[in-house]
Write a protein that holds these residues in place. Structure first.
Motif, PDB file in Angstrom:
ATOM      1  N   MET A 152      44.742  45.819  33.923  1.00 21.48           N
ATOM      2  CA  MET A 152      45.130  46.560  35.116  1.00 21.48           C
ATOM      3  C   MET A 152      44.310  47.835  35.237  1.00 21.48           C
ATOM      4  SD  MET A 152      48.920  47.968  34.045  1.00 21.48           S
ATOM      5  CE  MET A 152      49.569  46.385  33.574  1.00 21.48           C
ATOM      6  N   GLU A 163      47.201  50.827  38.942  1.00 20.25           N
ATOM      7  CA  GLU A 163      48.249  49.804  38.855  1.00 20.25           C
ATOM      8  C   GLU A 163      49.230  50.061  37.718  1.00 20.25           C
ATOM      9  OE1 GLU A 163      45.753  45.928  40.436  1.00 20.25           O
ATOM     10  OE2 GLU A 163      45.532  46.565  38.347  1.00 20.25           O
ATOM     11  N   ARG A 215      39.189  47.334  35.226  1.00 14.37           N
ATOM     12  CA  ARG A 215      40.469  46.902  34.642  1.00 14.37           C
ATOM     13  C   ARG A 215      40.410  47.065  33.133  1.00 14.37           C
ATOM     14  NH1 ARG A 215      44.109  44.310  37.762  1.00 14.37           N
ATOM     15  NH2 ARG A 215      43.416  43.706  39.813  1.00 14.37           N
ATOM     16  N   THR A 248      40.666  51.205  41.911  1.00 12.69           N
ATOM     17  CA  THR A 248      40.691  49.768  42.155  1.00 12.69           C
ATOM     18  C   THR A 248      39.572  49.054  41.412  1.00 12.69           C
ATOM     19  OG1 THR A 248      39.328  50.042  44.130  1.00 12.69           O
ATOM     20  CG2 THR A 248      41.722  50.056  44.432  1.00 12.69           C
ATOM     21  N   LEU A 254      48.681  40.279  38.054  1.00 10.62           N
ATOM     22  CA  LEU A 254      47.791  40.885  37.069  1.00 10.62           C
ATOM     23  C   LEU A 254      47.355  39.830  36.058  1.00 10.62           C
ATOM     24  CD1 LEU A 254      49.802  44.150  36.403  1.00 10.62           C
ATOM     25  CD2 LEU A 254      47.738  43.925  37.771  1.00 10.62           C
TER      26      LEU A 254
END
Length: 91
Positions: free
Chosen positions: A67, A71, A15, A12, A43
């Motif tokens: 992401m 994800e 990104r 998490t 996103l």
């Protein structure tokens, strides 16, 4: 003194930008519906372009999204659940 951390980074957390080509049917209308799906997926979209050509049955969307590792696998499945989405290819 050296510190070693064997833990994996959190899914998490970080990104990463990933680029996708999304092939859709339905001309400009299908491309606009796919663009709405991208907007609603939550996103961050960094780059976005659409290629619609007269007389060609399919359109292409190119999108770069941020992401996490967690994800990424489900993104294509969520997009392909919609009938106008024909393919989702990392690129």
């Amino acid at each position: 003194m050296t510190l070693l951390d064997d833990r994996r980074p959190s899914d998490t957390g970080f990104r990463m930008h990933r680029r996708y080509e999304i092939t859709v049917s339905g001309g400009l209308g299908g491309a606009l519906q796919a663009a709405e799906l991208l907007r609603d997926c939550g996103l961050p979209v960094r780059d976005f372009s659409v290629e619609v050509r007269d007389g060609v049955p399919y359109s292409s969307l190119f999108a770069t999204m941020a992401m996490t590792v967690g994800e990424a696998p489900g993104f294509a499945d969520r997009m392909l659940a919609h009938p106008m989405i024909l393919a989702v290819d990392p690129g």
